[in-house]
Scaffold this active site. Structure first.
Site, PDB file in Angstrom:
ATOM      1  N   HIS A  22       0.890  -1.289   0.124  1.00 23.79           N
ATOM      2  CA  HIS A  22       0.474   0.109  -0.278  1.00 23.79           C
ATOM      3  C   HIS A  22       0.643   1.731   0.351  1.00 23.79           C
ATOM      4  O   HIS A  22       2.134   0.999  -0.028  1.00 23.79           O
ATOM      5  CB  HIS A  22      -1.246   0.007   0.916  1.00 23.79           C
ATOM      6  CG  HIS A  22      -0.633  -0.438   1.912  1.00 23.79           C
ATOM      7  ND1 HIS A  22       0.725   0.803   3.084  1.00 23.79           N
ATOM      8  CD2 HIS A  22      -0.866  -0.812   3.334  1.00 23.79           C
ATOM      9  CE1 HIS A  22       0.573   0.421   4.420  1.00 23.79           C
ATOM     10  NE2 HIS A  22       0.098  -0.820   4.533  1.00 23.79           N
ATOM     11  N   HIS A  25       3.716   1.352   2.204  1.00 24.37           N
ATOM     12  CA  HIS A  25       5.102   1.529   1.822  1.00 24.37           C
ATOM     13  C   HIS A  25       5.589   2.460   0.865  1.00 24.37           C
ATOM     14  O   HIS A  25       7.219   2.290   1.040  1.00 24.37           O
ATOM     15  CB  HIS A  25       5.281  -0.345   1.177  1.00 24.37           C
ATOM     16  CG  HIS A  25       4.576  -1.370   2.079  1.00 24.37           C
ATOM     17  ND1 HIS A  25       3.035  -1.810   1.575  1.00 24.37           N
ATOM     18  CD2 HIS A  25       5.033  -1.909   3.018  1.00 24.37           C
ATOM     19  CE1 HIS A  25       2.475  -2.678   2.956  1.00 24.37           C
ATOM     20  NE2 HIS A  25       3.627  -2.642   3.724  1.00 24.37           N
ATOM     21  N   CYS A 131       3.277 -11.970  18.656  1.00 24.87           N
ATOM     22  CA  CYS A 131       2.149 -11.351  18.184  1.00 24.87           C
ATOM     23  C   CYS A 131       2.610 -11.836  16.555  1.00 24.87           C
ATOM     24  O   CYS A 131       3.435 -11.642  16.561  1.00 24.87           O
ATOM     25  CB  CYS A 131       1.730  -9.656  18.111  1.00 24.87           C
ATOM     26  SG  CYS A 131       1.085  -9.256  16.376  1.00 24.87           S
ATOM     27  N   CYS A 134       3.265  -9.510  14.028  1.00 21.08           N
ATOM     28  CA  CYS A 134       4.415  -8.181  14.470  1.00 21.08           C
ATOM     29  C   CYS A 134       5.083  -8.950  14.211  1.00 21.08           C
ATOM     30  O   CYS A 134       6.651  -9.104  13.880  1.00 21.08           O
ATOM     31  CB  CYS A 134       4.700  -8.077  15.738  1.00 21.08           C
ATOM     32  SG  CYS A 134       3.471  -6.929  15.791  1.00 21.08           S
ATOM     33  N   CYS A 156      -2.526  -7.570  20.511  1.00 19.27           N
ATOM     34  CA  CYS A 156      -2.158  -7.088  20.464  1.00 19.27           C
ATOM     35  C   CYS A 156      -1.798  -5.151  19.910  1.00 19.27           C
ATOM     36  O   CYS A 156      -3.400  -4.685  19.415  1.00 19.27           O
ATOM     37  CB  CYS A 156      -1.093  -7.216  18.639  1.00 19.27           C
ATOM     38  SG  CYS A 156       0.061  -6.635  18.190  1.00 19.27           S
ATOM     39  N   HIS A 159      -2.052  -4.504  16.352  1.00 17.75           N
ATOM     40  CA  HIS A 159      -3.013  -5.103  15.429  1.00 17.75           C
ATOM     41  C   HIS A 159      -3.910  -5.122  15.937  1.00 17.75           C
ATOM     42  O   HIS A 159      -5.335  -5.301  14.868  1.00 17.75           O
ATOM     43  CB  HIS A 159      -2.589  -6.442  15.066  1.00 17.75           C
ATOM     44  CG  HIS A 159      -1.083  -6.361  13.906  1.00 17.75           C
ATOM     45  ND1 HIS A 159      -0.049  -6.522  14.562  1.00 17.75           N
ATOM     46  CD2 HIS A 159      -0.956  -6.155  12.421  1.00 17.75           C
ATOM     47  CE1 HIS A 159       1.036  -6.166  13.163  1.00 17.75           C
ATOM     48  NE2 HIS A 159       0.618  -6.617  12.411  1.00 17.75           N
ATOM     49  N   LYS A 309      -3.881   4.578  11.115  1.00 15.68           N
ATOM     50  CA  LYS A 309      -2.080   4.261  10.576  1.00 15.68           C
ATOM     51  C   LYS A 309      -2.675   3.171   9.182  1.00 15.68           C
ATOM     52  O   LYS A 309      -3.911   2.630   8.952  1.00 15.68           O
ATOM     53  CB  LYS A 309      -1.414   3.903  10.914  1.00 15.68           C
ATOM     54  CG  LYS A 309      -0.885   2.794  10.677  1.00 15.68           C
ATOM     55  CD  LYS A 309       0.918   1.825  11.529  1.00 15.68           C
ATOM     56  CE  LYS A 309       1.869   1.699  11.135  1.00 15.68           C
ATOM     57  NZ  LYS A 309       1.192   0.676  10.474  1.00 15.68           N
ATOM     58  N   LYS A 312      -4.012  -3.137   6.122  1.00 17.18           N
ATOM     59  CA  LYS A 312      -4.874  -2.928   4.777  1.00 17.18           C
ATOM     60  C   LYS A 312      -5.174  -4.133   6.145  1.00 17.18           C
ATOM     61  O   LYS A 312      -6.893  -4.682   5.753  1.00 17.18           O
ATOM     62  CB  LYS A 312      -3.527  -4.576   4.289  1.00 17.18           C
ATOM     63  CG  LYS A 312      -3.067  -4.463   3.365  1.00 17.18           C
ATOM     64  CD  LYS A 312      -3.596  -3.964   1.706  1.00 17.18           C
ATOM     65  CE  LYS A 312      -3.547  -3.693   0.254  1.00 17.18           C
ATOM     66  NZ  LYS A 312      -3.819  -3.068  -0.319  1.00 17.18           N
TER      67      LYS A 312
END
Length: 527
Positions: A22, A25, A131, A134, A156, A159, A309, A312
């Site tokens: 996305h 990145h 996690c 992560c 987490c 996430h 943030k 996806k």
């Protein structure tokens, strides 16, 4: 052997292949690419490394969920998503490392063996919150109560998905022994971790003390990773594996001459969510191995969409092609480098992107180039005119150009890419104002003012030449089109033009051809 002072080695993180890329990145990639291109135009031997992280439990589970093997899943995503990303946003990387490549795997094992032989790795037991998203053990401060479907569970904080309780006998890296050496290094090298907010966070974290790091997983749990060289019943912890890409890609373990000529990086660009891995664990690993540390680790901020943030999993991810298909790669690169202060969080909106495209690119830089080139073709038959006496107004343009070069270069030195573009844009605005005041179209009506017209248009062409050089690292396609129209025949390739000499006035030769040019940034019809 190249002089290290004239070499610029930059890295991006290597990205998980468990999903498509996305714009978060792409933001990291573009920033590293702009810096590397700029340093190339400084005359430095520049090297940009990027790549993909393909081991770990998350990859294994995703592949299984898609009825695939981990290797086939990684191969397919690299081919269909991650390599095309580099083309979509026009990244000029010198290498692309995959952690499933033999050159990486065998030299990770050499690194591990070296640390084991030195006594920095031992076997022990561990129980903790893990996690999978992560690929990291979490402390109590890193978890939170779940909500909605995860109510009553511990999740987490990044996430928002449940953590897993793991109890294993693993191999451990003696990270705890490096707390003081790291703190001493941070103090002696205050720019090692930047920006300042990131440095303060890292220092505070290490001051609380460090625990030894579990660096292996038993194959009884899962087996997608690099074997521990002295115990093939264990595989290497994915982060310990992934961080080593920065050295395995440039010859560590098998091409010592290449490795010594490139290492260490001048800057390692990372998102702030993986800052601790790069500013704590990574330098400790290098210290243990007796290797020089990177000059700087820079943790940039997050891209926010709707206040969240980019992610996806939370459906806030936007594919770069959704932007480039309409606005082009240059506008993508310009927008994210100009609109967001590098190092801070920044919000993305389609409205802001569209407005900046229209004002800065179509009406600002693009229209400037089109007007000047059209007038040279109309009034001087497509040839660079011979300038006459420079007035104070002309000399001011030269002064603004020189200041733009100096200010932009100084901003790049401190990784303030947004400030560098702002400094360059002062020249864009100054040239547009200069044309408005000088009115070359009015001068063209009076033959007695032809020398003045020539000087005005020569000044504008030279200003465009400076802009093409300064903006080439940010917008390589548009600037190359401009360069080919005004300067390429006599001055050579744009990417070889030195930043330091960009504002040396008078480089365009009288009589040289000026080609017509299509709009650099065509106006986009609003739906």
């Amino acid at each position: 052997m190249p002089n290290k002072k004239n070499r610029f080695y930059a890295t991006t993180p290597i990205f998980y292949v468990n999903d498509a890329p996305h714009i978060g990145h792409a933001y990291t990639e573009v920033a590293a690419d702009v810096l590397t291109r700029w340093h190339h135009q400084r005359g430095e031997e520049s090297f940009l490394l990027t790549g993909t992280d393909e081991h770990g439990e998350k990859i294994l589970r995703t592949a299984a969920a898609n009825n695939s093997t981990p290797q086939a899943w990684a191969d397919q995503l690299v081919k269909s998503a991650w390599l095309p990303l580099l083309e979509t946003i026009n990244i000029n990387n010198q290498d692309f490392i995959r952690t499933t490549e033999p050159r990486h795997e065998r030299n990770v094992q050499k690194f591990l063996q070296a640390l084991y032989d030195k006594g920095f790795i031992y076997q022990g037991s561990y129980e903790g919150n893990y996690c999978v998203g992560c690929e990291e053990y979490k402390t109590d401060a890193d978890v939170m109560p779940g909500e909605g479907e995860y109510a009553g569970q511990v999740v987490c904080a990044i996430h928002s998905k449940p953590i897993e309780k793991l109890s294993e006998t693993n191999y451990f890296f003696k990270l705890s022994e490096f707390a003081k050496p790291l703190l001493d290094y941070y103090e002696a090298h205050p720019n090692f971790v930047q920006p300042e907010s990131a440095r303060n966070e890292v220092v505070a974290f290490v001051r609380r003390g460090l625990d030894d790091l579990s660096i292996s997983r038993s194959k009884e749990k899962f087996d997608w990773g690099i074997d521990i060289p002295w115990d093939d019943s264990h595989i290497t912890y994915v982060w310990f594996d992934a961080l080593l890409n920065y050295i395995t890609a440039i010859g560590y373990g098998e091409d010592e001459a290449k490795f010594k000529s490139i290492w260490p990086p001048k800057v390692q660009i990372v998102g702030k969510d993986i800052l601790r891995f790069h500013a704590v664990i990574w330098p400790a690993m290098l210290m243990a191995a007796g290797l020089e540390l990177p000059k700087q680790v820079f943790g940039h901020g997050w891209l926010l969409v709707g206040g969240e943030k980019m992610s996806k999993s939370k459906l806030t991810g936007i594919a770069p092609s959704q932007i480039t298909d309409t606005f082009g790669s240059d506008a993508f690169r310009f927008y994210f480098m100009r609109a967001i202060a590098f190092g801070q969080d920044g919000s993305f909106s389609w409205e802001d992107l569209s407005a900046r495209y229209e004002s800065d690119l179509a009406n600002g830089f693009g229209n400037l180039a089109s007007r000047v080139i059209a007038m040279v073709n109309r009034y001087f038959e497509g040839s660079v005119p011979k300038h006459g006496h420079y007035t104070d107004a002309d000399k001011k343009i030269q002064q603004v150009a020189a200041k733009a070069v100096a200010d932009a270069d100084a901003a790049i030195e401190k990784l303030a890419i947004h400030e560098a573009i702002a400094a360059i844009w002062v020249l864009v605005d100054e040239l547009n104002g200069y044309i408005t005041v000088q009115e070359p179209w009015a001068l063209a009506k009076d033959e007695a003012k032809r020398d003045r017209l020539a000087t005005v248009l020569y000044t504008c062409l030279e200003g465009l030449r400076v802009l093409a050089i300064l903006l080439a690292p940010v917008m390589p396609k548009a600037t190359n089109a401009l360069w080919n129209a005004i300067a390429e025949i006599n001055l050579g390739e744009l990417e070889d033009q030195p930043i330091s000499k960009a504002a040396v006035w008078g480089q365009l030769s009288h009589g040289a051809a000026v080609r017509e040019i299509e709009a650099l940034f065509p106006r986009i019809e609003q739906e």
